[in-house]
Design a protein around this motif. Sequence first.
Motif, PDB file in Angstrom:
ATOM      1  N   LEU A  45       4.675  -1.073   7.982  1.00  0.00           N
ATOM      2  CA  LEU A  45       5.867  -0.655   7.237  1.00  0.00           C
ATOM      3  C   LEU A  45       5.765   0.821   6.846  1.00  0.00           C
ATOM      4  CD1 LEU A  45       8.489  -1.554   5.712  1.00  0.00           C
ATOM      5  CD2 LEU A  45       7.032  -1.883   3.721  1.00  0.00           C
ATOM      6  N   GLY A  99       1.501  -4.060   7.445  1.00  0.00           N
ATOM      7  CA  GLY A  99       0.754  -2.802   7.452  1.00  0.00           C
ATOM      8  C   GLY A  99       1.468  -1.681   8.167  1.00  0.00           C
ATOM      9  N   SER A 111       8.285   5.324   3.497  1.00  0.00           N
ATOM     10  CA  SER A 111       9.609   5.608   2.933  1.00  0.00           C
ATOM     11  C   SER A 111      10.354   4.310   2.609  1.00  0.00           C
ATOM     12  CB  SER A 111      10.430   6.463   3.901  1.00  0.00           C
ATOM     13  OG  SER A 111      10.515   5.823   5.149  1.00  0.00           O
ATOM     14  N   LEU A 163       8.235  14.085   2.346  1.00  0.00           N
ATOM     15  CA  LEU A 163       8.286  13.001   1.362  1.00  0.00           C
ATOM     16  C   LEU A 163       9.559  12.180   1.546  1.00  0.00           C
ATOM     17  CD1 LEU A 163       7.134  14.822  -1.900  1.00  0.00           C
ATOM     18  CD2 LEU A 163       5.771  13.458  -0.362  1.00  0.00           C
ATOM     19  N   PRO A 164       9.508  10.897   1.217  1.00  0.00           N
ATOM     20  CA  PRO A 164      10.733  10.095   1.271  1.00  0.00           C
ATOM     21  C   PRO A 164      11.732  10.575   0.224  1.00  0.00           C
ATOM     22  CG  PRO A 164       8.935   8.841   0.310  1.00  0.00           C
ATOM     23  CD  PRO A 164       8.350  10.110   0.791  1.00  0.00           C
ATOM     24  N   ALA A 210       2.654  10.767  -0.212  1.00  0.00           N
ATOM     25  CA  ALA A 210       2.483  10.312   1.169  1.00  0.00           C
ATOM     26  C   ALA A 210       3.685  10.697   2.011  1.00  0.00           C
ATOM     27  CB  ALA A 210       2.279   8.798   1.201  1.00  0.00           C
ATOM     28  N   ASP A 211       3.416  11.002   3.258  1.00  0.00           N
ATOM     29  CA  ASP A 211       4.494  11.281   4.208  1.00  0.00           C
ATOM     30  C   ASP A 211       5.325  10.007   4.385  1.00  0.00           C
ATOM     31  OD1 ASP A 211       4.801  13.532   6.725  1.00  0.00           O
ATOM     32  OD2 ASP A 211       5.816  11.600   6.915  1.00  0.00           O
ATOM     33  N   GLY A 212       6.626  10.179   4.494  1.00  0.00           N
ATOM     34  CA  GLY A 212       7.509   9.017   4.606  1.00  0.00           C
ATOM     35  C   GLY A 212       7.220   8.156   5.817  1.00  0.00           C
ATOM     36  N   ARG A 213       6.591   8.752   6.853  1.00  0.00           N
ATOM     37  CA  ARG A 213       6.309   7.991   8.079  1.00  0.00           C
ATOM     38  C   ARG A 213       4.932   7.355   8.069  1.00  0.00           C
ATOM     39  NH1 ARG A 213       7.427  13.422  11.154  1.00  0.00           N
ATOM     40  NH2 ARG A 213       6.325  13.990   9.272  1.00  0.00           N
ATOM     41  N   ALA A 214       4.166   7.601   7.028  1.00  0.00           N
ATOM     42  CA  ALA A 214       2.814   7.018   6.959  1.00  0.00           C
ATOM     43  C   ALA A 214       2.917   5.495   6.865  1.00  0.00           C
ATOM     44  CB  ALA A 214       2.080   7.572   5.741  1.00  0.00           C
ATOM     45  N   PRO A 215       2.073   4.783   7.589  1.00  0.00           N
ATOM     46  CA  PRO A 215       2.144   3.324   7.519  1.00  0.00           C
ATOM     47  C   PRO A 215       1.599   2.795   6.191  1.00  0.00           C
ATOM     48  CG  PRO A 215       0.392   4.010   8.998  1.00  0.00           C
ATOM     49  CD  PRO A 215       1.082   5.253   8.557  1.00  0.00           C
TER      50      PRO A 215
END
Lengths: 153, 188
Positions: free
Chosen positions: B147, B145, B150, A44-45, A116-121
């Motif tokens: 981005l 899209g 985080s 997570l972020p 959401a995972d911090g790296r998810a777009p």
Amino acid sequence: MSGGNADSVEPNLTPMLDMVFQLVTFFMLVINFKGASMDLSLKLPVLSSARPVEWHGKKEPLVLNLKEDGSVTAFGSPIPDIEKFVVRETRVMRDYLKSEGATNLDEMPIPVIVRADGRAPFAQVNKVIKLCQNNGFRQFQLSAMSAAEAKAP
Amino acid sequence: MSRRSFGRRGGRSKSSDKVDLNLAAMLDMAFQLLTFFILTFRPAPTEGQLAVNIPTASHPQPAPVEPAAAPPQDPAGPVADVNPFETLTIHVDANEAGVPQRVRIGTRVVANNRWDEAAQAHLSRELRDALALGAFDRVQIIADGRLAYSDLVKTVEICTRQKLSDGSPLHKIAFVQRDNAVQRDELN
């Protein structure tokens, strides 16, 4: 040689039973059934202003876990068709709310927790949010680790 | 109960009447319960949430290219877009890695090729000034899209820290995905 029954040694099980019951009580108190709905593998972020939200007395939120590749899991199971899943969950929630006497359900009074995972777009996150919006959800909780929690080992 | 049994009971000494509970069975059950709780114990980290009310976006389609958006703005330029929906727009353009490349409030560039704490503080200040005008009650984030989530929540966090002109916290934040082709044209 001593004879059978008279000399049999019976350990005093009472202290052991006491201790085991204390351990059972401890685990019963700390057990977290909500943890089952969370995918703990997500990164997570980290946000300084993220605060835990208490749900005492409120309706259980819909928790959606979004991985880096955009796949969604809920209650530990992958969701192949997120649209069908959200529609089904919404129908179940609406039926439940109607049975409790709720009338205006155009806007769902239940929040959605997006983990959401911090790296998810953003495109994948937005897709999930839009799906929920189309089904009447307006309140969203975006999950993040608090800065203090992230620093902890 | 029969008289005989009373007699028998009364006739025995105290020590011989002592009833021994079989604790082994209870201990077995307690151990089974303990095993269940130990196996299902998963200490979940305490996580927080950002509470936002996400209304449906006022621009369902990708936002049109604003002619004034391409070049960096002069300081006297317009601070923000005022539209009939009373929505303040924040544009977040990202690079291939999903890192914000340029952030604008309306047509005013607040971060260019950097997304560090100073840029985020600048965005916060500009946002505060724009909301102080009193014309807005919600924010719309128009983002690339690609981005990373985080960085999106970082922007949302900056927004949720703001107060509206009436002193209430800003909670209405909409998201719109921006067409990558439009963004490329703008950056070029």
